[in-house]
Design an enzyme around this catalytic site. Structure first.
Site, PDB file in Angstrom:
ATOM      1  N   ASN A   1      17.874 -29.310  55.637  1.00  0.00           N
ATOM      2  CA  ASN A   1      18.385 -29.045  54.281  1.00  0.00           C
ATOM      3  C   ASN A   1      17.696 -27.824  53.697  1.00  0.00           C
ATOM      4  OD1 ASN A   1      16.587 -31.588  54.111  1.00  0.00           O
ATOM      5  ND2 ASN A   1      16.650 -31.129  51.964  1.00  0.00           N
ATOM      6  N   ASP A   2      17.067 -27.896  52.574  1.00  0.00           N
ATOM      7  CA  ASP A   2      16.679 -26.704  51.794  1.00  0.00           C
ATOM      8  C   ASP A   2      15.974 -25.603  52.593  1.00  0.00           C
ATOM      9  OD1 ASP A   2      17.137 -28.882  50.174  1.00  0.00           O
ATOM     10  OD2 ASP A   2      15.186 -28.848  49.209  1.00  0.00           O
TER      11      ASP A   2
ATOM     12  N   ASP B   1       8.810 -29.228  44.330  1.00  0.00           N
ATOM     13  CA  ASP B   1       9.363 -27.930  44.729  1.00  0.00           C
ATOM     14  C   ASP B   1       8.619 -26.756  44.074  1.00  0.00           C
ATOM     15  OD1 ASP B   1      11.108 -29.704  45.942  1.00  0.00           O
ATOM     16  OD2 ASP B   1      12.686 -29.427  44.449  1.00  0.00           O
TER      17      ASP B   1
HETATM   18  N1  DQQ Z   1      15.248 -31.575  48.825  1.00  0.00           N
HETATM   19  C1  DQQ Z   1      13.844 -31.774  49.066  1.00  0.00           C
HETATM   20  C2  DQQ Z   1      13.222 -31.873  47.722  1.00  0.00           C
HETATM   21  C3  DQQ Z   1      14.171 -31.131  46.862  1.00  0.00           C
HETATM   22  C4  DQQ Z   1      15.503 -31.542  47.420  1.00  0.00           C
HETATM   23  C5  DQQ Z   1      13.662 -33.000  49.931  1.00  0.00           C
HETATM   24  C6  DQQ Z   1      16.607 -30.597  47.082  1.00  0.00           C
HETATM   25  O1  DQQ Z   1      11.938 -31.288  47.702  1.00  0.00           O
HETATM   26  O2  DQQ Z   1      14.031 -31.448  45.495  1.00  0.00           O
HETATM   27  O3  DQQ Z   1      14.259 -32.830  51.181  1.00  0.00           O
HETATM   28  O4  DQQ Z   1      17.668 -30.683  48.000  1.00  0.00           O
END
Ligand code: DQQ
Length: 528
Positions: free
Chosen positions: A70-71, A189
């Site tokens: 993901n991110d 984050d």
């Molecule tokens: N994904 C992460 C978090 C963030 C979220 C966890 C955003 O740190 O807030 O995988 O997609």
């Protein structure tokens, strides 16, 4: 966004905690303490071969060799490379047990997979996962700042071998709790930068029923932090409707701003936050260590672009975003991979610094192969005009339209000869709407059937200018330099490769169309 796809950013804390505990147990064999040298990879040769032959895996977008991503995390240019980290689950194609995957590129186009940068440490403050964060360089030492869970705390890690292996700071966490007295919806984050001799850090947060918030801290040494105040908080800065939801979820409500990113751009400052399934931008001024938003918008008008993070290099600001899948969780698991990185987008300010403009860096032109041009093709009324010679699932396209009287017009891509699969990229002049109609994109019952759309105002005599990057299951659309709309499509037929002009209830003129076949950036869809 289906629930199963939202788990990464929207699962309630309790569910996440239970899930993480299960995942952590399952992955004990790969928890290697301070160092996690294994390269992200497919768990078997047969999986690697399957992924290398998977026609839904992009050929020129970045993605990990296998499993869930993901991110984007901590993008930075360092030591001659564009470094890119990402949220990664080494156990399979589902969210959980978050690690930081890592890759680097000399040119932003071709990639080298590197060892996993961060893995949860048993008994440590990140025992249940290494969530998103950022990278910075402290007196020559590359440093990562990230959120350890649960509870959410902020941690540091440094590298002394050229960003290959990362050692966690022994005094982690450097921020053990949110500011006293603030009942925040989340605390994660982080982003660190230096300013006027101080280190500053933002952390994403929010307050229930009040909106998101970006907390600002200062430090002299990156270890001891002093809370200052919110850099910015909202609403009224997210003036978008809140979709109904049965159970309170701070991200769905817009009461938690994830992955804040903050930087100077031209004469202004820009704040990006991810919430409600979208990335929002605010353009404004930065004074007295407070950000004052003046305008806002969505970075991408589609439903799959999230958690964007940027970095600066040679005067350019370049943005990465996560493109989630738009098919069932079962289909993702069966495929053995999930998640793609968007193409990088170079950010600039539009007229009067009111909008954020984006374009793919020119270096991607090096991937262009065979070129086809069409000029002055009229469609309609209610017509579909196949464009001879244009076909493929790995294309860059530039189209200029002069609107006639049509109620809707545009291009069809990934179209089968019988039209049983097709994806429409169009414009509705009455509604001033750019749209990506994916209702007929796939015959697979596992694929979402959505229309993504958003406002695009064209001046009276302004043509519609579309740039479209097609890459297997990814479609990224840029319109008139000032709107982006990304989607995921999963055509099933081998002959769903055609391109056509279409119009509804009236005529439209395709003034020019340039189509380039795009070369792959690796021989095996980045599986090695
Ligand atoms: N994904 C992460 C978090 C963030 C979220 C966890 C955003 O740190 O807030 O995988 O997609």
């Amino acid at each position: 966004m289906r629930d199963s796809d939202r788990k990464g950013c929207m699962m309630p804390a309790m569910g996440r905690r239970q899930f993480m505990a299960r995942s952590a147990a399952a992955s004990a064999s790969i928890l290697l303490g301070d160092y996690a040298p294994a390269v992200a990879r497919a768990s078997s040769e047969s999986l690697q071969q399957k992924l290398a032959a998977d026609v839904q895996r992009p050929q020129y977008h970045f993605l990990p060799p296998a499993n869930w991503m993901n991110d984007p995390n901590g993008p930075i240019y360092w030591n001659g490379y564009h470094q890119l980290f990402y949220q990664y689950n080494p156990n399979g194609a589902y969210w959980g047990d978050m690690h930081w995957g890592h890759a680097r590129s000399r040119d932003l186009v071709h990639w080298q997979h590197l060892p996993i940068a961060l893995a949860p440490t048993r008994g440590g403050p990140d025992k249940d996962g290494c969530f998103s964060g950022s990278a910075f360089v402290d007196r020559g030492t590359p440093t990562l700042v990230y959120t350890g869970v649960w509870p959410e705390v902020q941690c540091l890690a440094t590298s002394s071998d050229g960003m290959i292996r990362w050692k966690k700071y022994s005094g982690n966490p450097v921020l053990a709790s949110p500011p006293h007295g603030l009942a925040v919806t989340g605390f994660r984050d982080p982003l660190i930068w230096s300013e006027d001799g101080d280190w500053l850090m933002t952390v994403g947060a929010g307050l229930r029923n009040q909106g998101g918030m970006v907390l600002l801290y200062e430090s002299k040494d990156t270890i001891h932090w002093n809370y200052l105040h919110p850099l910015c908080s909202g609403p009224p800065f997210v003036p978008y409707s809140r979709p109904g939801f049965a159970k309170y979820d701070p991200v769905a409500a817009g009461d938690m701003w994830e992955c804040p990113d903050f930087f100077a751009l031209g004469s202004k400052h820009v704040l990006l936050v991810s919430t409600q399934g979208s990335v929002f931008y605010f353009i404004g001024s930065y004074r007295d260590r407070r950000f004052h938003p003046e305008t806002s918008g969505k970075v991408d008008l589609g439903e799959v672009y999230y958690a964007a993070k940027s970095f600066g290099h040679q005067g350019r600001r370049i943005l990465w975003g996560w493109l989630r899948e738009a098919r069932s969780a079962a289909a993702q698991k069966a495929a053995g991979w999930s998640g793609v990185m968007s193409l990088p987008r170079v950010l600039t300010l539009g007229p009067n610094a009111e909008t954020l403009h984006m374009e793919v860096p020119p270096v991607f032109r090096e991937l262009r192969g065979r070129h086809i041009h069409h000029g002055n093709v009229t469609a309609g009324p209610d017509g579909v005009t196949p464009l001879r010679g244009c076909q493929g699932d790995s294309l860059e396209m530039h189209a200029t339209f002069v609107p006639g009287g049509a109620e809707e017009f545009g291009l069809m891509v990934r179209r089968s000869p019988d039209g049983s699969e097709e994806t429409r990229v169009g414009y509705d002049p009455a509604l001033r709407t750019l749209l990506l109609d994916m209702r007929e994109s796939s015959l697979s019952p596992q694929a979402d059937r959505a229309v993504s759309q958003g406002r695009l105002e064209l001046a009276a005599d302004e043509p519609l200018e579309l740039t479209i990057f097609l890459d297997a299951s990814v479609i990224e659309i840029f319109a008139n330099g000032r709107a982006a709309l990304t989607g995921r499509i999963y055509p099933t037929r081998a002959d769903s490769l055609g391109v056509a002009l279409y119009s509804r209830a009236g005529r439209a003129m395709l003034k020019s169309l340039d189509v380039y076949e795009m070369k792959p950036i690796s021989p095996n869809r980045l599986t090695t």
